[in-house]
Design an enzyme around this catalytic site. Sequence first.
Site, PDB file in Angstrom:
ATOM      1  N   ASP A  48       9.773 -31.128   1.677  1.00  0.00           N
ATOM      2  CA  ASP A  48       9.291 -29.988   2.454  1.00  0.00           C
ATOM      3  C   ASP A  48      10.504 -29.342   3.126  1.00  0.00           C
ATOM      4  O   ASP A  48      11.275 -30.045   3.790  1.00  0.00           O
ATOM      5  CB  ASP A  48       8.272 -30.484   3.495  1.00  0.00           C
ATOM      6  CG  ASP A  48       7.518 -29.334   4.141  1.00  0.00           C
ATOM      7  OD1 ASP A  48       8.174 -28.413   4.674  1.00  0.00           O
ATOM      8  OD2 ASP A  48       6.275 -29.358   4.097  1.00  0.00           O
ATOM      9  N   SER A 100       8.158  -8.981   0.117  1.00  0.00           N
ATOM     10  CA  SER A 100       6.971  -8.434  -0.541  1.00  0.00           C
ATOM     11  C   SER A 100       6.799  -6.974  -0.150  1.00  0.00           C
ATOM     12  O   SER A 100       7.157  -6.571   0.971  1.00  0.00           O
ATOM     13  CB  SER A 100       5.757  -9.233  -0.066  1.00  0.00           C
ATOM     14  OG  SER A 100       4.570  -8.576  -0.390  1.00  0.00           O
ATOM     15  N   TYR A 147       0.418 -13.274   7.025  1.00  0.00           N
ATOM     16  CA  TYR A 147       1.325 -13.434   5.877  1.00  0.00           C
ATOM     17  C   TYR A 147       2.382 -12.318   5.895  1.00  0.00           C
ATOM     18  O   TYR A 147       3.583 -12.581   5.781  1.00  0.00           O
ATOM     19  CB  TYR A 147       0.527 -13.391   4.564  1.00  0.00           C
ATOM     20  CG  TYR A 147       1.416 -13.259   3.348  1.00  0.00           C
ATOM     21  CD1 TYR A 147       2.195 -14.322   2.910  1.00  0.00           C
ATOM     22  CD2 TYR A 147       1.494 -12.050   2.645  1.00  0.00           C
ATOM     23  CE1 TYR A 147       3.027 -14.193   1.798  1.00  0.00           C
ATOM     24  CE2 TYR A 147       2.315 -11.921   1.534  1.00  0.00           C
ATOM     25  CZ  TYR A 147       3.083 -12.993   1.117  1.00  0.00           C
ATOM     26  OH  TYR A 147       3.911 -12.857   0.030  1.00  0.00           O
ATOM     27  N   LYS A 155       6.617 -12.453   6.492  1.00  0.00           N
ATOM     28  CA  LYS A 155       7.660 -11.888   5.620  1.00  0.00           C
ATOM     29  C   LYS A 155       8.584 -10.983   6.436  1.00  0.00           C
ATOM     30  O   LYS A 155       9.807 -11.023   6.296  1.00  0.00           O
ATOM     31  CB  LYS A 155       7.028 -11.095   4.470  1.00  0.00           C
ATOM     32  CG  LYS A 155       6.332 -11.950   3.445  1.00  0.00           C
ATOM     33  CD  LYS A 155       7.331 -12.761   2.623  1.00  0.00           C
ATOM     34  CE  LYS A 155       6.679 -13.835   1.801  1.00  0.00           C
ATOM     35  NZ  LYS A 155       7.603 -14.829   1.265  1.00  0.00           N
TER      36      LYS A 155
HETATM   37  P1  NAD Z   1       3.644 -20.133  -5.480  1.00  0.00           P
HETATM   38  O1  NAD Z   1       2.707 -20.647  -4.454  1.00  0.00           O
HETATM   39  O2  NAD Z   1       3.295 -20.296  -6.904  1.00  0.00           O
HETATM   40  O3  NAD Z   1       5.085 -20.791  -5.248  1.00  0.00           O
HETATM   41  C1  NAD Z   1       5.553 -21.187  -3.985  1.00  0.00           C
HETATM   42  C2  NAD Z   1       6.124 -22.595  -4.118  1.00  0.00           C
HETATM   43  O4  NAD Z   1       6.629 -23.018  -2.848  1.00  0.00           O
HETATM   44  C3  NAD Z   1       5.076 -23.616  -4.550  1.00  0.00           C
HETATM   45  O5  NAD Z   1       5.597 -24.385  -5.621  1.00  0.00           O
HETATM   46  C4  NAD Z   1       4.870 -24.480  -3.298  1.00  0.00           C
HETATM   47  O6  NAD Z   1       4.545 -25.809  -3.637  1.00  0.00           O
HETATM   48  C5  NAD Z   1       6.216 -24.359  -2.618  1.00  0.00           C
HETATM   49  N1  NAD Z   1       6.207 -24.550  -1.160  1.00  0.00           N
HETATM   50  C6  NAD Z   1       5.405 -23.953  -0.244  1.00  0.00           C
HETATM   51  N2  NAD Z   1       5.716 -24.379   0.996  1.00  0.00           N
HETATM   52  C7  NAD Z   1       6.755 -25.255   0.864  1.00  0.00           C
HETATM   53  C8  NAD Z   1       7.519 -26.017   1.776  1.00  0.00           C
HETATM   54  N3  NAD Z   1       7.287 -25.980   3.092  1.00  0.00           N
HETATM   55  N4  NAD Z   1       8.511 -26.813   1.294  1.00  0.00           N
HETATM   56  C9  NAD Z   1       8.764 -26.857  -0.034  1.00  0.00           C
HETATM   57  N5  NAD Z   1       8.069 -26.158  -0.934  1.00  0.00           N
HETATM   58  C10 NAD Z   1       7.076 -25.357  -0.501  1.00  0.00           C
HETATM   59  O7  NAD Z   1       3.923 -18.590  -5.131  1.00  0.00           O
HETATM   60  P2  NAD Z   1       4.684 -17.477  -5.972  1.00  0.00           P
HETATM   61  O8  NAD Z   1       3.678 -16.473  -6.405  1.00  0.00           O
HETATM   62  O9  NAD Z   1       5.581 -18.090  -6.951  1.00  0.00           O
HETATM   63  O10 NAD Z   1       5.521 -16.794  -4.804  1.00  0.00           O
HETATM   64  C11 NAD Z   1       6.847 -17.165  -4.519  1.00  0.00           C
HETATM   65  C12 NAD Z   1       7.325 -16.391  -3.304  1.00  0.00           C
HETATM   66  O11 NAD Z   1       7.208 -14.984  -3.578  1.00  0.00           O
HETATM   67  C13 NAD Z   1       6.505 -16.644  -2.046  1.00  0.00           C
HETATM   68  O12 NAD Z   1       7.394 -16.679  -0.938  1.00  0.00           O
HETATM   69  C14 NAD Z   1       5.602 -15.440  -1.960  1.00  0.00           C
HETATM   70  O13 NAD Z   1       5.235 -15.148  -0.630  1.00  0.00           O
HETATM   71  C15 NAD Z   1       6.478 -14.345  -2.539  1.00  0.00           C
HETATM   72  N6  NAD Z   1       5.720 -13.228  -3.101  1.00  0.00           N
HETATM   73  C16 NAD Z   1       4.751 -13.481  -4.033  1.00  0.00           C
HETATM   74  C17 NAD Z   1       3.994 -12.422  -4.540  1.00  0.00           C
HETATM   75  C18 NAD Z   1       2.903 -12.678  -5.555  1.00  0.00           C
HETATM   76  O14 NAD Z   1       2.052 -11.814  -5.729  1.00  0.00           O
HETATM   77  N7  NAD Z   1       2.890 -13.798  -6.258  1.00  0.00           N
HETATM   78  C19 NAD Z   1       4.225 -11.101  -4.102  1.00  0.00           C
HETATM   79  C20 NAD Z   1       5.241 -10.889  -3.156  1.00  0.00           C
HETATM   80  C21 NAD Z   1       5.978 -11.960  -2.667  1.00  0.00           C
HETATM   81  N1  UFG Z   2      -8.945  -6.239  -7.060  1.00  0.00           N
HETATM   82  C1  UFG Z   2     -10.258  -6.131  -7.488  1.00  0.00           C
HETATM   83  N2  UFG Z   2     -10.956  -7.281  -7.747  1.00  0.00           N
HETATM   84  C2  UFG Z   2     -10.406  -8.519  -7.606  1.00  0.00           C
HETATM   85  C3  UFG Z   2      -9.060  -8.613  -7.164  1.00  0.00           C
HETATM   86  C4  UFG Z   2      -8.359  -7.458  -6.884  1.00  0.00           C
HETATM   87  O1  UFG Z   2     -10.786  -5.028  -7.632  1.00  0.00           O
HETATM   88  O2  UFG Z   2     -11.082  -9.525  -7.845  1.00  0.00           O
HETATM   89  C5  UFG Z   2      -8.160  -5.019  -6.803  1.00  0.00           C
HETATM   90  C6  UFG Z   2      -7.708  -4.848  -5.372  1.00  0.00           C
HETATM   91  O3  UFG Z   2      -8.685  -4.203  -4.608  1.00  0.00           O
HETATM   92  C7  UFG Z   2      -6.433  -4.031  -5.554  1.00  0.00           C
HETATM   93  C8  UFG Z   2      -5.892  -4.501  -6.896  1.00  0.00           C
HETATM   94  O4  UFG Z   2      -6.983  -5.096  -7.581  1.00  0.00           O
HETATM   95  O5  UFG Z   2      -6.752  -2.666  -5.670  1.00  0.00           O
HETATM   96  C9  UFG Z   2      -4.767  -5.524  -6.764  1.00  0.00           C
HETATM   97  O6  UFG Z   2      -5.205  -6.609  -5.936  1.00  0.00           O
HETATM   98  P1  UFG Z   2      -4.392  -7.973  -5.839  1.00  0.00           P
HETATM   99  O7  UFG Z   2      -5.172  -8.873  -4.956  1.00  0.00           O
HETATM  100  O8  UFG Z   2      -4.048  -8.457  -7.206  1.00  0.00           O
HETATM  101  O9  UFG Z   2      -3.005  -7.533  -5.189  1.00  0.00           O
HETATM  102  P2  UFG Z   2      -2.692  -6.838  -3.776  1.00  0.00           P
HETATM  103  O10 UFG Z   2      -1.960  -5.564  -4.085  1.00  0.00           O
HETATM  104  O11 UFG Z   2      -3.897  -6.730  -2.942  1.00  0.00           O
HETATM  105  O12 UFG Z   2      -1.732  -7.896  -3.087  1.00  0.00           O
HETATM  106  C10 UFG Z   2      -0.581  -8.423  -3.760  1.00  0.00           C
HETATM  107  C11 UFG Z   2      -0.282  -9.827  -3.227  1.00  0.00           C
HETATM  108  C12 UFG Z   2       0.151  -9.761  -1.787  1.00  0.00           C
HETATM  109  C13 UFG Z   2       1.278  -8.799  -1.621  1.00  0.00           C
HETATM  110  C14 UFG Z   2       0.910  -7.446  -2.176  1.00  0.00           C
HETATM  111  C15 UFG Z   2       2.083  -6.501  -2.130  1.00  0.00           C
HETATM  112  O13 UFG Z   2      -1.424 -10.639  -3.325  1.00  0.00           O
HETATM  113  O14 UFG Z   2       0.617 -11.030  -1.409  1.00  0.00           O
HETATM  114  O15 UFG Z   2       0.516  -7.581  -3.554  1.00  0.00           O
HETATM  115  O16 UFG Z   2       3.157  -7.059  -2.808  1.00  0.00           O
HETATM  116  F1  UFG Z   2       1.549  -8.676  -0.308  1.00  0.00           F
END
Ligand code: NAD
Ligand code: UFG
Length: 337
Positions: free
Chosen positions: A58, A124, A148, A152
Amino acid sequence: MKILVTGGAGYIGSHTCVELLEAGHDLVVVDNLCNSKAAAIDRVLEIADGSLRLIELDIRDTAALTEVFQSERVDAVIHFAGLKAVGESTDLPVEYYDNNVGGTISLLQAMDAGDVRTIVFSSSATVYGDPHQVPITEDFPLTATNPYGWSKLMVEQVLKDLQASDERWSITLLRYFNPVGAHPSGLIGEDPNGIPNNLMPYISQVAIGKLDRLRVFGDDYPTRDGTGVRDYIHVVDLAQGHLAALDTHATTPGAHIYNLGTGSGVSVLEMRAAFEEACEQAIPYEIVDRRPGDIAECWADPSRARVALNWQATKSLMDMTRDGWRWQSRNPDGYQE
Ligand code: NAD
Ligand code: UFG
């Protein structure tokens, strides 16, 4: 270079590990596996050759992390580890601030003790809140609407303040738009716990028969078909953006901020249609109420990254849906055997 990847077993981290190994880097992955499985790392090593050590840890355990930096000669860190569910963050704000902000501070302390001062951070597009116009450039006003998003923004501020206080640091903030899809091998992809919150994994699970239909959150937005518009980016393009950031800034101290998106928006119904084409079956749907907190449209102006990092997204919407479907259909239960 030897790169320490926090959260490297997760969705974006595992794809980035593949690209880093293929570029010849040595990796140390630190992950507590709270939202991922070690099997993802086994799959990474099936795709790419090279040196990768997984340490289950962690990042809030500063003492253990400091030991890692003492024993491994790390050149740079890519920091993915964190919690990412927007809705959950409203219910568990303390857990989110502790993990995302506290975890980053612990990481920075361990890095400093180990004389490592290059970090690329997963930010993000959520830091732009509800943007006053699109496309979004990096100098737009920053805000957040949930814990969240605040976590960030807080980490961005910590990193900027750190760099301002000590010019040896190189910090790069990558603001991701909407990462989707999977590695073209079909071996790694997104493996959400429970019912997915995000659009693409939800549609995938409708296609595989785990969910009965897509619920489209609102069709009365001021967009071309009334549904929400987002900048979906293929996760492999996103992963390559991290390599470009490291190539450009590993030895350039400063604070560097980039949008990583494609620069164009896709509506919910357009995404559904593209997925239907990829999986060659109908995706049933119904229109339901808007999801609280959602915005109408959000897409990037990615030109800063194109100019400074010599990076741009190259994969199409069909690449995203085909690769996403390949992963889902070959691994209906994710990494679970
Ligand atoms: P994910 O949950 O698949 O990956 C995150 C990883 O971090 C996981 O493997 C988890 O086990 C690990 N983790 C969490 N807390 C921890 C800790 N305290 N110590 C060690 N490991 C830890 O998520 P992801 O989609 O791969 O996202 C990666 C990063 O990108 C995140 O910081 C997320 O906020 C950011 N991000 C993701 C998205 C998205 O839509 N997926 C969009 C914008 C930003
Ligand atoms: N949507 C639906 N039905 C669903 C899921 C999503 O209609 O079951 C729609 C949402 O209303 C939105 C679009 O699909 O219009 C995308 O939704 P997502 O949940 O896939 O993505 P968001 O843009 O809401 O959020 C994502 C990440 C956040 C991040 C954000 C900006 O989940 O963590 O993009 O990067 F902050």
